[in-house]
Design a protein around this motif. Structure first.
Motif, mmCIF file in Angstrom:
data_model
loop_
_atom_site.group_PDB
_atom_site.id
_atom_site.type_symbol
_atom_site.label_atom_id
_atom_site.label_comp_id
_atom_site.label_asym_id
_atom_site.label_seq_id
_atom_site.Cartn_x
_atom_site.Cartn_y
_atom_site.Cartn_z
ATOM 1 N N LYS A 119 -15.421 73.267 107.962
ATOM 2 C CA LYS A 119 -16.506 73.570 108.902
ATOM 3 C C LYS A 119 -16.411 72.689 110.137
ATOM 4 O O LYS A 119 -16.569 73.163 111.265
ATOM 5 C CB LYS A 119 -17.874 73.385 108.245
ATOM 6 C CG LYS A 119 -18.392 74.605 107.540
ATOM 7 C CD LYS A 119 -19.882 74.547 107.344
ATOM 8 C CE LYS A 119 -20.207 73.856 106.051
ATOM 9 N NZ LYS A 119 -21.632 73.909 105.697
ATOM 10 N N VAL B 234 -27.357 64.157 92.208
ATOM 11 C CA VAL B 234 -26.066 64.828 92.289
ATOM 12 C C VAL B 234 -25.690 65.306 90.893
ATOM 13 O O VAL B 234 -25.719 64.537 89.939
ATOM 14 C CB VAL B 234 -24.980 63.865 92.834
ATOM 15 C CG1 VAL B 234 -23.623 64.540 92.825
ATOM 16 C CG2 VAL B 234 -25.349 63.401 94.230
ATOM 17 N N SER B 235 -25.361 66.584 90.804
ATOM 18 C CA SER B 235 -24.959 67.133 89.513
ATOM 19 C C SER B 235 -23.642 66.512 89.056
ATOM 20 O O SER B 235 -22.903 65.944 89.845
ATOM 21 C CB SER B 235 -24.808 68.646 89.609
ATOM 22 O OG SER B 235 -26.040 69.251 89.907
ATOM 23 N N GLY C 219 -14.485 72.131 101.946
ATOM 24 C CA GLY C 219 -15.331 73.099 102.654
ATOM 25 C C GLY C 219 -16.039 72.477 103.846
ATOM 26 O O GLY C 219 -16.105 73.071 104.931
ATOM 27 N N HIS C 220 -16.544 71.269 103.676
ATOM 28 C CA HIS C 220 -17.221 70.575 104.778
ATOM 29 C C HIS C 220 -16.226 70.211 105.877
ATOM 30 O O HIS C 220 -16.541 70.330 107.063
ATOM 31 C CB HIS C 220 -17.939 69.326 104.273
ATOM 32 C CG HIS C 220 -19.197 69.640 103.524
ATOM 33 N ND1 HIS C 220 -20.359 70.026 104.150
ATOM 34 C CD2 HIS C 220 -19.463 69.633 102.207
ATOM 35 C CE1 HIS C 220 -21.298 70.244 103.246
ATOM 36 N NE2 HIS C 220 -20.771 70.012 102.046
ATOM 37 N N TYR D 203 -20.437 67.182 88.629
ATOM 38 C CA TYR D 203 -19.356 68.098 88.935
ATOM 39 C C TYR D 203 -18.018 67.500 88.507
ATOM 40 O O TYR D 203 -17.864 66.289 88.432
ATOM 41 C CB TYR D 203 -19.295 68.386 90.436
ATOM 42 C CG TYR D 203 -20.480 69.142 90.963
ATOM 43 C CD1 TYR D 203 -20.649 70.495 90.690
ATOM 44 C CD2 TYR D 203 -21.435 68.504 91.744
ATOM 45 C CE1 TYR D 203 -21.735 71.195 91.173
ATOM 46 C CE2 TYR D 203 -22.525 69.202 92.238
ATOM 47 C CZ TYR D 203 -22.679 70.541 91.954
ATOM 48 O OH TYR D 203 -23.746 71.227 92.435
ATOM 49 N N GLN E 223 -13.100 70.414 96.316
ATOM 50 C CA GLN E 223 -13.281 71.700 96.996
ATOM 51 C C GLN E 223 -14.520 71.685 97.892
ATOM 52 O O GLN E 223 -14.502 72.248 98.993
ATOM 53 C CB GLN E 223 -13.357 72.845 95.977
ATOM 54 C CG GLN E 223 -12.030 73.129 95.309
ATOM 55 C CD GLN E 223 -10.919 73.407 96.303
ATOM 56 O OE1 GLN E 223 -11.069 74.180 97.240
ATOM 57 N NE2 GLN E 223 -9.784 72.733 96.119
ATOM 58 N N GLU E 224 -15.575 71.037 97.435
ATOM 59 C CA GLU E 224 -16.795 70.913 98.242
ATOM 60 C C GLU E 224 -16.514 70.095 99.503
ATOM 61 O O GLU E 224 -16.917 70.468 100.608
ATOM 62 C CB GLU E 224 -17.899 70.257 97.408
ATOM 63 C CG GLU E 224 -19.239 70.188 98.077
ATOM 64 C CD GLU E 224 -19.981 71.509 98.134
ATOM 65 O OE1 GLU E 224 -20.903 71.608 98.947
ATOM 66 O OE2 GLU E 224 -19.637 72.438 97.368
ATOM 67 N N ALA E 225 -15.805 68.989 99.361
ATOM 68 C CA ALA E 225 -15.436 68.164 100.517
ATOM 69 C C ALA E 225 -14.554 68.955 101.476
ATOM 70 O O ALA E 225 -14.748 68.909 102.700
ATOM 71 C CB ALA E 225 -14.727 66.889 100.059
ATOM 72 N N GLN F 168 -14.094 70.241 91.580
ATOM 73 C CA GLN F 168 -15.226 70.853 92.283
ATOM 74 C C GLN F 168 -15.649 70.004 93.476
ATOM 75 O O GLN F 168 -15.951 70.533 94.548
ATOM 76 C CB GLN F 168 -16.406 71.045 91.330
ATOM 77 C CG GLN F 168 -16.197 72.130 90.299
ATOM 78 C CD GLN F 168 -17.294 72.116 89.243
ATOM 79 O OE1 GLN F 168 -17.616 71.082 88.678
ATOM 80 N NE2 GLN F 168 -17.864 73.288 88.992
ATOM 81 N N LEU F 169 -15.664 68.692 93.308
ATOM 82 C CA LEU F 169 -16.041 67.798 94.403
ATOM 83 C C LEU F 169 -15.011 67.849 95.535
ATOM 84 O O LEU F 169 -15.379 67.846 96.710
ATOM 85 C CB LEU F 169 -16.202 66.365 93.892
ATOM 86 C CG LEU F 169 -17.410 66.137 92.978
ATOM 87 C CD1 LEU F 169 -17.328 64.765 92.317
ATOM 88 C CD2 LEU F 169 -18.710 66.281 93.757
ATOM 89 N N ILE G 89 -17.568 61.608 98.996
ATOM 90 C CA ILE G 89 -17.630 62.298 97.708
ATOM 91 C C ILE G 89 -18.465 61.449 96.748
ATOM 92 O O ILE G 89 -18.150 60.278 96.520
ATOM 93 C CB ILE G 89 -16.219 62.554 97.169
ATOM 94 C CG1 ILE G 89 -15.465 63.413 98.187
ATOM 95 C CG2 ILE G 89 -16.271 63.222 95.802
ATOM 96 C CD1 ILE G 89 -14.025 63.620 97.875
#
Length: 137
Positions: free
Chosen positions: A132, A114-115, A128-129, A117, A124-126, A121-122, A102
């Motif tokens: 997957k 990197v925006s 998601g990865h 965030y 949730q992004e982690a 948000q970070l 992160i």
């Protein structure tokens, strides 16, 4: 699937990661390793399946993990106010596990491109990865 969550300082990021992983990926075994007792305790309270503290715990945990997740500082020697030792950073970097890092710009480490965030948000992004990766197996 064994997911190793590593965090330092107060363990707040690790706590949020473990909570999100346990809620969304029921089959994952989540192991928490803190660089100090406070970080480990916070992650254990979030529902980690196991927990340990310190340099050797990071080294051993990295050998057995399928996924390693935490702030980017876990892969940078002397980061997180010096809590990440060179041996810890090397263990993370050399692990066979997939690393989900992160991107926080803290402690004299700036991640360009990197925006800005929010932590949520970070996380949730982690997540998601991680989802997957788990679904690919």
């Amino acid at each position: 699937m064994k997911i190793l969550v590593i965090d330092a300082q107060g363990g707040g990021i690790g706590r949020q990661l473990i909570s999100a992983i346990k809620k969304n990926i029921k089959t994952a075994e989540v192991i928490a390793v803190g660089t100090n007792n406070a970080a480990t305790s916070a992650m254990l309270k979030a529902g980690a399946d196991g927990a340990a503290t310190g340099e050797n715990a990071v080294v051993v945990g990295c050998r057995n993990a399928d996924i390693i997740v935490g702030p980017i500082g876990i892969a940078i020697a002397d980061s997180m106010l010096g809590e990440v030792t060179p041996k810890m950073a090397l263990a993370v970097a050399q692990s066979r596990a997939v690393r989900v890092l992160i991107p926080f710009s803290h402690c004299d480490n700036v991640v360009v491109g990197v925006s800005d965030y929010s932590v949520e948000q970070l996380i949730q992004e982690a997540l998601g990865h991680i989802r997957k990766i788990v679904l690919e197996d």
